[in-house]
Design an enzyme around this catalytic site. Structure first.
Site, short mmCIF file in Angstrom:
data_model
loop_
_atom_site.label_atom_id
_atom_site.label_comp_id
_atom_site.label_asym_id
_atom_site.label_seq_id
_atom_site.Cartn_x
_atom_site.Cartn_y
_atom_site.Cartn_z
N ALA A 11 -3.82 -10.57 22.54
CA ALA A 11 -4.52 -9.55 23.00
C ALA A 11 -6.07 -9.30 22.48
CB ALA A 11 -3.61 -8.17 22.66
N THR A 12 -6.41 -10.49 21.67
CA THR A 12 -7.59 -10.10 21.12
C THR A 12 -8.71 -10.72 21.93
OG1 THR A 12 -7.17 -12.42 20.04
CG2 THR A 12 -6.66 -10.35 18.56
N GLY A 14 -10.04 -12.36 26.24
CA GLY A 14 -9.99 -12.87 27.57
C GLY A 14 -8.90 -11.80 28.19
N ARG A 35 -4.25 -13.04 16.22
CA ARG A 35 -4.49 -13.65 15.01
C ARG A 35 -5.83 -13.06 14.42
NH1 ARG A 35 -4.66 -19.90 15.78
NH2 ARG A 35 -5.78 -18.72 17.80
N ASP A 58 0.84 -15.42 14.06
CA ASP A 58 0.54 -16.84 14.69
C ASP A 58 1.90 -17.00 15.30
OD1 ASP A 58 0.44 -19.57 15.37
OD2 ASP A 58 -1.18 -19.62 13.86
N TYR A 151 -2.01 -30.23 28.21
CA TYR A 151 -1.80 -28.80 28.56
C TYR A 151 -1.27 -28.42 30.08
CZ TYR A 151 -3.96 -24.17 30.20
OH TYR A 151 -3.98 -22.80 30.46
N LYS A 155 2.10 -26.04 30.59
CA LYS A 155 1.77 -24.94 31.61
C LYS A 155 2.99 -25.36 32.83
CE LYS A 155 -0.67 -21.97 29.95
NZ LYS A 155 -0.21 -20.71 29.70
N PRO A 181 -3.12 -18.09 36.87
CA PRO A 181 -4.42 -17.88 37.36
C PRO A 181 -5.12 -19.56 37.46
CG PRO A 181 -4.22 -16.79 35.28
CD PRO A 181 -2.85 -17.54 35.67
N GLU A 187 -12.71 -17.08 26.55
CA GLU A 187 -12.95 -17.95 25.57
C GLU A 187 -12.19 -19.36 25.65
OE1 GLU A 187 -12.54 -15.98 21.79
OE2 GLU A 187 -13.76 -14.00 22.40
P1 NDP Z 1 -8.78 -16.81 25.32
O1 NDP Z 1 -9.09 -17.91 24.55
O2 NDP Z 1 -9.82 -15.91 25.55
O3 NDP Z 1 -7.45 -16.01 24.59
C1 NDP Z 1 -6.38 -16.52 24.25
C2 NDP Z 1 -5.65 -15.64 23.38
O4 NDP Z 1 -4.71 -16.12 22.87
C3 NDP Z 1 -6.37 -14.87 22.10
O5 NDP Z 1 -5.99 -13.64 22.10
C4 NDP Z 1 -5.81 -15.78 20.92
O6 NDP Z 1 -5.63 -14.61 19.75
C5 NDP Z 1 -4.64 -15.88 21.47
N1 NDP Z 1 -3.86 -17.05 20.62
C6 NDP Z 1 -4.21 -18.47 20.72
N2 NDP Z 1 -3.42 -19.17 19.75
C7 NDP Z 1 -2.73 -18.18 19.23
C8 NDP Z 1 -1.48 -18.33 18.14
N3 NDP Z 1 -1.41 -19.59 17.54
N4 NDP Z 1 -1.11 -17.21 17.87
C9 NDP Z 1 -1.33 -16.13 18.28
N5 NDP Z 1 -2.09 -15.84 19.41
C10 NDP Z 1 -2.73 -16.87 19.66
O7 NDP Z 1 -8.12 -17.42 26.75
P2 NDP Z 1 -7.46 -16.79 28.00
O8 NDP Z 1 -7.66 -15.23 28.01
O9 NDP Z 1 -8.16 -17.46 29.28
O10 NDP Z 1 -6.10 -17.17 28.08
C11 NDP Z 1 -4.76 -16.46 28.14
C12 NDP Z 1 -3.86 -17.17 28.73
O11 NDP Z 1 -4.23 -17.48 30.08
C13 NDP Z 1 -3.50 -18.47 28.21
O12 NDP Z 1 -2.08 -18.74 28.07
C14 NDP Z 1 -4.03 -19.52 29.04
O13 NDP Z 1 -3.45 -20.85 29.01
C15 NDP Z 1 -3.80 -18.78 30.51
N6 NDP Z 1 -4.87 -19.50 31.33
C16 NDP Z 1 -6.17 -19.14 31.37
C17 NDP Z 1 -6.84 -19.58 32.50
C18 NDP Z 1 -8.44 -19.81 32.36
O14 NDP Z 1 -9.06 -20.37 33.10
N7 NDP Z 1 -9.16 -18.98 31.27
C19 NDP Z 1 -6.27 -20.09 33.76
C20 NDP Z 1 -4.99 -20.16 33.62
C21 NDP Z 1 -4.35 -19.71 32.47
P3 NDP Z 1 -6.24 -15.01 18.38
O15 NDP Z 1 -7.15 -16.31 18.52
O16 NDP Z 1 -6.87 -13.91 17.96
O17 NDP Z 1 -5.03 -15.47 17.82
C1 8X3 Z 2 -6.37 -22.82 32.76
C2 8X3 Z 2 -6.92 -23.36 34.28
O1 8X3 Z 2 -7.49 -25.39 35.74
O2 8X3 Z 2 -8.92 -24.76 34.21
O3 8X3 Z 2 -4.92 -22.65 32.96
O4 8X3 Z 2 -7.07 -25.59 33.19
S1 8X3 Z 2 -7.59 -24.86 34.25
#
Ligand code: NDP
Ligand code: 8X3
Length: 250
Positions: A11-12, A14, A35, A58, A151, A155, A181, A187
Site C-alpha cells: 500500500a506504499t 502505485g 515496508r 516484508d 516475472y 504471475k 493489468p 514505481e
Molecule cells: P510499485 O512498485 O509502485 O508498488 C509495489 C508495492 O509492493 C509497494 O508498495 C512495495 O512496498 C510493495 N512490496 C514490494 N516488495 C515487498 C516486500 N518484500 N514486502 C512487502 N511489500 C513489498 O508497483 P505496482 O503498484 O505497479 O505493483 C503492484 C502489483 O501490481 C504488483 O503485484 C505487480 O506485479 C502488479 N502489476 C503491475 C503492473 C504495472 O505495469 N505496474 C502491471 C500488472 C501487474 P514497499 O517497497 O514499501 O515494501
Molecule cells: C506488469 C506488466 O507487461 O509490464 O505486470 O510486465 S508488464
C-alpha cells in the site's frame, strides 16, 4: 457489510496506494501494509482519522507476516477483504543470463509472500463465515514476453493460485477475484531497472499507460457489485496495448 475492513499489501506505492486512498475515502476501513514506514505514515494523513491501520513487514518474512497479523488490535482483527497486491519485477534479462538473486526476489515476494499473507488471513475469514480475496495478477500471468521469464512465471503462479483459491474456498463462502493489468505507470519499472529512472521512463515513452488510479477504480467496482456477482478474472489494458509483445526471428 457496513464499513468493511480491507487488508492491502503493497500500500506504499502505485496500485496498492491508489486503492488504499480510494477505498479509504469511500467508507472502507484500511489495513495498509508495506515496508516503507514514511510512506505508511503519509497515507495516514491522507485518510479520514481512524479509518486506517498501518503495518510494516516484508512479505518474504514468514515470521513477520504471522506476527503482524496475529497481533492486530482487537478492533482490526475482522478482515473482510484481502487484496494481495505487493509485488514487483526485478530485472529484465534473457533466461540464460538471469540473475539468481532477482529470481529469488520475484518468487519470494510475488508468489511466496502472497501465500504467507493469505494462509495467515484465510482461516480467520472462514471462522467468521467468509470474505473476499482480490489477487493482483498481470497480463504477464496470461502471456509470456521476451526476457520476462521469471516475472511472468511468478504471475502465472498468481493466476493458478487465484483459480485454486476460487475452487478450494468456494465452500467457505470466500469469493476470489483476479485483476490482471497491462502496463501501469507506477514505481514498477524503477524497481525492475534498479532505480534507473530514465530507463524506467522509456517503458512508457510514446504511449499512454494505465494509471494506478485506473486499477483502483476497477477494484472498487469489483467490491461494490451485488453479493451474488463475482468478477472473477479481469484483464485491463491501456488503449494503446493489445498484448505483451510480438517477437519474430528472421
Ligand atoms: P510499485 O512498485 O509502485 O508498488 C509495489 C508495492 O509492493 C509497494 O508498495 C512495495 O512496498 C510493495 N512490496 C514490494 N516488495 C515487498 C516486500 N518484500 N514486502 C512487502 N511489500 C513489498 O508497483 P505496482 O503498484 O505497479 O505493483 C503492484 C502489483 O501490481 C504488483 O503485484 C505487480 O506485479 C502488479 N502489476 C503491475 C503492473 C504495472 O505495469 N505496474 C502491471 C500488472 C501487474 P514497499 O517497497 O514499501 O515494501
Ligand atoms: C506488469 C506488466 O507487461 O509490464 O505486470 O510486465 S508488464
Amino acid at each position: 457489510m457496513a464499513n468493511p475492513t480491507v487488508f492491502i499489501t503493497g500500500a506504499t506505492s502505485g496500485i496498492g496506494r491508489a486503492t488504499a486512498l480510494l477505498l479509504g475515502n469511500s467508507g472502507f476501513r484500511i489495513i495498509a501494509a508495506g515496508r516503507r514506514t514514511e510512506r505508511l505514515e503519509e497515507l495516514k494523513t491522507l485518510l479520514p482519522a481512524g479509518s486506517v491501520l498501518t503495518l510494516e513487514f516484508d512479505v518474504r518474512d514468514k515470521a513477520a507476516v504471522k506476527n503482524a497479523i496475529e497481533n492486530l488490535p482487537e478492533t482490526w482483527k475482522n478482515i473482510d477483504v484481502l487484496i494481495n497486491n505487493a509485488g514487483n519485477a526485478h530485472g529484465l534479462s534473457d533466461f540464460q543470463n538471469g540473475d539468481l538473486d532477482d529470481w529469488d526476489m520475484m518468487i519470494d515476494i510475488n508468489v511466496k509472500g502472497l501465500l504467507y499473507v493469505s494462509r495467515e488471513i484465510i482461516p480467520d475469514m472462514i471462522s467468521r463465515g467468509g470474505g473476499r480475496i482480490i489477487n493482483i495478477g498481470s497480463i504477464a500471468g496470461k502471456e509470456v514476453y521476451p526476457n520476462g521469464n521469471v516475472y511472468c512465471a511468478s504471475k502465472f503462479a498468481v493466476d493458478a493460485l487465484s483459480k485454486a483459491m476460487r475452487l478450494d474456498l468456494l465452500k467457505e463462502n470466500i469469493m476470489v477475484s483476479e485483476i490482471n493489468p497491462g502496463m501501469v505507470e507506477t514505481e514498477f519499472s524503477e524497481v525492475r531497472f534498479k532505480g534507473d529512472k530514465e530507463k524506467a521512463a522509456l517503458t512508457y515513452k510514446g504511449i499512454e499507460p494505465l494509471r494506478a488510479e485506473d486499477i483502483a477504480d476497477v477494484i472498487q467496482f469489483v467490491l461494490t457489485r451485488p453479493k451474488h456477482v463475482n468478477l472473477a478474472d479481469i484483464l485491463i489494458l491501456p488503449a494503446a496495448q493489445a498484448s505483451t509483445t510480438l517477437s519474430i526471428r528472421k
